[in-house]
Design a protein around this motif. Structure first.
Motif, PDB file in Angstrom:
ATOM      1  N   MET A   1      42.568  -6.218  94.399  1.00 20.38           N
ATOM      2  CA  MET A   1      42.015  -6.734  95.787  1.00 20.38           C
ATOM      3  C   MET A   1      43.422  -6.886  96.630  1.00 20.38           C
ATOM      4  SD  MET A   1      39.054  -6.355  95.460  1.00 20.38           S
ATOM      5  CE  MET A   1      38.385  -6.814  97.182  1.00 20.38           C
ATOM      6  N   THR A   2      44.305  -6.823  95.937  1.00 18.85           N
ATOM      7  CA  THR A   2      45.694  -7.288  96.763  1.00 18.85           C
ATOM      8  C   THR A   2      46.870  -6.146  96.375  1.00 18.85           C
ATOM      9  OG1 THR A   2      46.741  -8.669  94.933  1.00 18.85           O
ATOM     10  CG2 THR A   2      45.246 -10.005  96.892  1.00 18.85           C
ATOM     11  N   GLY A   3      47.723  -6.088  97.119  1.00 12.90           N
ATOM     12  CA  GLY A   3      48.782  -5.051  96.781  1.00 12.90           C
ATOM     13  C   GLY A   3      49.007  -4.055  97.981  1.00 12.90           C
ATOM     14  N   PRO A   4      49.751  -2.950  97.530  1.00 12.75           N
ATOM     15  CA  PRO A   4      49.629  -1.664  98.584  1.00 12.75           C
ATOM     16  C   PRO A   4      48.496  -1.156  98.542  1.00 12.75           C
ATOM     17  CG  PRO A   4      50.955  -1.291  96.279  1.00 12.75           C
ATOM     18  CD  PRO A   4      50.628  -2.765  96.465  1.00 12.75           C
ATOM     19  N   SER A   5      48.493  -0.061  99.565  1.00 13.92           N
ATOM     20  CA  SER A   5      47.154   0.529  99.747  1.00 13.92           C
ATOM     21  C   SER A   5      47.015   1.520  98.410  1.00 13.92           C
ATOM     22  CB  SER A   5      47.133   1.783 101.044  1.00 13.92           C
ATOM     23  OG  SER A   5      48.394   2.386 101.042  1.00 13.92           O
ATOM     24  N   GLU A   6      47.830   1.794  97.665  1.00 13.93           N
ATOM     25  CA  GLU A   6      47.733   2.917  96.738  1.00 13.93           C
ATOM     26  C   GLU A   6      46.887   2.004  95.394  1.00 13.93           C
ATOM     27  OE1 GLU A   6      51.444   4.226  98.888  1.00 13.93           O
ATOM     28  OE2 GLU A   6      50.598   2.447  98.269  1.00 13.93           O
ATOM     29  N   VAL A   7      46.924   0.983  95.495  1.00 11.18           N
ATOM     30  CA  VAL A   7      45.750   0.191  94.406  1.00 11.18           C
ATOM     31  C   VAL A   7      44.778  -0.632  94.875  1.00 11.18           C
ATOM     32  CG1 VAL A   7      48.253  -0.158  92.940  1.00 11.18           C
ATOM     33  CG2 VAL A   7      47.314  -1.985  94.511  1.00 11.18           C
ATOM     34  N   ILE A   8      44.913  -1.025  96.255  1.00 11.49           N
ATOM     35  CA  ILE A   8      43.483  -1.947  96.548  1.00 11.49           C
ATOM     36  C   ILE A   8      42.276  -0.949  96.579  1.00 11.49           C
ATOM     37  CG2 ILE A   8      42.620  -2.626  98.795  1.00 11.49           C
ATOM     38  CD1 ILE A   8      45.169  -3.818  99.449  1.00 11.49           C
ATOM     39  N   GLY A   9      41.424  -1.555  96.153  1.00 13.67           N
ATOM     40  CA  GLY A   9      40.124  -0.983  95.820  1.00 13.67           C
ATOM     41  C   GLY A   9      40.061   0.048  94.607  1.00 13.67           C
ATOM     42  N   CYS A  10      40.995  -0.122  93.634  1.00  8.22           N
ATOM     43  CA  CYS A  10      40.965   0.775  92.269  1.00  8.22           C
ATOM     44  C   CYS A  10      40.926  -0.227  91.434  1.00  8.22           C
ATOM     45  CB  CYS A  10      42.409   1.432  92.420  1.00  8.22           C
ATOM     46  SG  CYS A  10      42.824   2.511  93.542  1.00  8.22           S
ATOM     47  N   SER A  11      40.640   0.573  90.304  1.00  4.30           N
ATOM     48  CA  SER A  11      40.507  -0.431  88.828  1.00  4.30           C
ATOM     49  C   SER A  11      41.215   0.574  87.728  1.00  4.30           C
ATOM     50  CB  SER A  11      39.166  -0.597  88.523  1.00  4.30           C
ATOM     51  OG  SER A  11      39.030  -0.990  87.130  1.00  4.30           O
ATOM     52  N   PHE A  12      41.689  -0.315  86.802  1.00  6.76           N
ATOM     53  CA  PHE A  12      42.169   0.564  85.495  1.00  6.76           C
ATOM     54  C   PHE A  12      41.791  -0.135  84.504  1.00  6.76           C
ATOM     55  CE2 PHE A  12      45.852   2.809  83.257  1.00  6.76           C
ATOM     56  CZ  PHE A  12      45.606   3.921  83.761  1.00  6.76           C
ATOM     57  N   THR A  13      40.339  -0.177  84.407  1.00  5.54           N
ATOM     58  CA  THR A  13      39.651  -0.897  83.166  1.00  5.54           C
ATOM     59  C   THR A  13      38.805   0.218  82.507  1.00  5.54           C
ATOM     60  OG1 THR A  13      39.816  -3.014  83.741  1.00  5.54           O
ATOM     61  CG2 THR A  13      38.180  -2.504  82.225  1.00  5.54           C
ATOM     62  N   MET A  14      39.111   0.519  81.475  1.00 11.43           N
ATOM     63  CA  MET A  14      38.698   1.614  80.447  1.00 11.43           C
ATOM     64  C   MET A  14      37.605   1.337  79.561  1.00 11.43           C
ATOM     65  SD  MET A  14      40.191   4.270  81.806  1.00 11.43           S
ATOM     66  CE  MET A  14      41.660   3.969  82.961  1.00 11.43           C
ATOM     67  N   ALA A  15      36.239   1.933  79.773  1.00 11.80           N
ATOM     68  CA  ALA A  15      35.410   1.759  78.422  1.00 11.80           C
ATOM     69  C   ALA A  15      35.906   2.485  77.085  1.00 11.80           C
ATOM     70  CB  ALA A  15      34.111   2.472  78.814  1.00 11.80           C
ATOM     71  N   ILE A  16      35.599   1.759  75.795  1.00  9.80           N
ATOM     72  CA  ILE A  16      36.315   2.536  74.835  1.00  9.80           C
ATOM     73  C   ILE A  16      35.046   2.887  74.134  1.00  9.80           C
ATOM     74  CG2 ILE A  16      37.486   1.934  72.494  1.00  9.80           C
ATOM     75  CD1 ILE A  16      38.747  -0.698  73.705  1.00  9.80           C
ATOM     76  N   VAL A  17      35.028   4.259  73.963  1.00 16.24           N
ATOM     77  CA  VAL A  17      33.936   5.062  73.538  1.00 16.24           C
ATOM     78  C   VAL A  17      34.223   5.340  72.121  1.00 16.24           C
ATOM     79  CG1 VAL A  17      32.458   6.978  73.480  1.00 16.24           C
ATOM     80  CG2 VAL A  17      33.328   5.872  75.854  1.00 16.24           C
ATOM     81  N   ASP A  18      33.366   4.978  71.083  1.00 23.80           N
ATOM     82  CA  ASP A  18      33.524   5.645  69.576  1.00 23.80           C
ATOM     83  C   ASP A  18      32.943   6.871  69.523  1.00 23.80           C
ATOM     84  OD1 ASP A  18      33.438   6.146  66.965  1.00 23.80           O
ATOM     85  OD2 ASP A  18      32.665   4.086  66.492  1.00 23.80           O
ATOM     86  N   LYS A  19      33.506   8.150  69.451  1.00 26.57           N
ATOM     87  CA  LYS A  19      33.272   9.418  69.522  1.00 26.57           C
ATOM     88  C   LYS A  19      32.165   9.614  68.249  1.00 26.57           C
ATOM     89  CE  LYS A  19      36.148  12.467  70.142  1.00 26.57           C
ATOM     90  NZ  LYS A  19      37.415  13.263  70.375  1.00 26.57           N
ATOM     91  N   SER A  20      32.213   8.927  67.215  1.00 20.73           N
ATOM     92  CA  SER A  20      31.457   9.070  66.108  1.00 20.73           C
ATOM     93  C   SER A  20      30.018   8.552  66.206  1.00 20.73           C
ATOM     94  CB  SER A  20      32.092   8.410  64.764  1.00 20.73           C
ATOM     95  OG  SER A  20      31.958   7.113  64.865  1.00 20.73           O
ATOM     96  N   ILE A  21      29.660   7.939  67.342  1.00 25.03           N
ATOM     97  CA  ILE A  21      28.381   7.323  67.464  1.00 25.03           C
ATOM     98  C   ILE A  21      27.733   8.391  67.962  1.00 25.03           C
ATOM     99  CG2 ILE A  21      27.079   5.568  68.617  1.00 25.03           C
ATOM    100  CD1 ILE A  21      29.496   3.520  68.167  1.00 25.03           C
ATOM    101  N   ALA A  22      26.385   8.438  67.793  1.00 30.44           N
ATOM    102  CA  ALA A  22      25.388   9.484  68.048  1.00 30.44           C
ATOM    103  C   ALA A  22      24.906   9.190  69.669  1.00 30.44           C
ATOM    104  CB  ALA A  22      24.233   9.377  67.344  1.00 30.44           C
ATOM    105  N   THR A  23      24.634  10.066  70.533  1.00 31.14           N
ATOM    106  CA  THR A  23      24.616  10.136  71.664  1.00 31.14           C
ATOM    107  C   THR A  23      23.277   9.202  72.027  1.00 31.14           C
ATOM    108  OG1 THR A  23      23.481  12.144  71.642  1.00 31.14           O
ATOM    109  CG2 THR A  23      25.724  12.242  72.360  1.00 31.14           C
TER     110      THR A  23
END
Length: 208
Positions: free
Chosen positions: A73-95
């Protein structure tokens, strides 16, 4: 008294944020459909014990509020409104089952980039947190930066990312060590003894 260092924000976060994949894991930006998985993680007392606040999530609304807090929510326009949080997906788990086993990300940029992560207790001890954090850091260092030479001098500290971890959280401390973080300070917050960790860019130029 302990205070966080201040670091100029030069990173440019794309919209949407990138994804990454290994043999075992997929890291992708968190989304609304991940709220039940986030709630399942953060509602566990053994996870909440080392988070702040230490109260387990009580509802999906807690998870929704948490997810909203990951938007810069703060900083230059290049980051405001962005997120860099990732879901960790285990590829071995069935869909047909829930494949999201954790999350990892840059929690905030102000006053400096701080990382955070959690894994479902059922998946502790398998190296997933270390692998996911290494993948996240590689993605982070590969992001483009604004060219602001006037902000930097030869004597200035190189760009870093930081983490705060309880000294008693031995598993998380081990993850940080394996990802080349070093303890740079120690302090107490309420009843907890905390370590302040930092890591500098360590991705070979050939991979950038």
């Amino acid at each position: 008294m302990f205070s966080l260092p201040r670091q100029a924000v030069t990173v440019i976060v794309p919209r949407p944020a990138p994804s990454a994949e290994s043999d075992r894991l997929l890291l992708r930006p968190i989304e609304e459909s991940d709220l039940p998985a986030i709630f399942a993680i953060r509602s566990r007392p053994e996870v909440a014990r080392f988070n702040h606040p230490k109260t387990p999530f009580q509802s999906i609304d807690d998870a929704r509020e948490w997810m909203a807090s990951k938007t810069f929510m703060t900083g230059p326009s290049e980051v405001i409104g962005c997120s860099f949080t990732m879901a960790i997906v285990d590829k071995s788990i069935a869909t047909n089952e829930e494949p999201v086993i954790g999350y990892v990300g840059i929690n905030s940029l102000d006053p400096c980039p701080q990382i955070g992560y959690s894994i479902l207790p059922e998946h502790w001890g398998k190296g997933f947190a270390t692998e996911a954090l290494q993948m996240l850091l590689t993605m982070w260092w590969k992001l483009p930066r604004r060219d602001l030479p006037s902000l930097f001098t030869q004597d200035e500290e190189p760009e870093k990312v930081y983490a705060i971890c309880e000294k008693l959280n031995h598993g998380s401390c081990q993850v940080l060590r394996k990802c080349d973080f070093k303890v740079v300070d120690e302090f107490r917050y309420e009843a907890d003894e905390l370590c302040f960790w930092s890591s500098t860019r360590n991705i070979p130029e050939s991979q950038l």
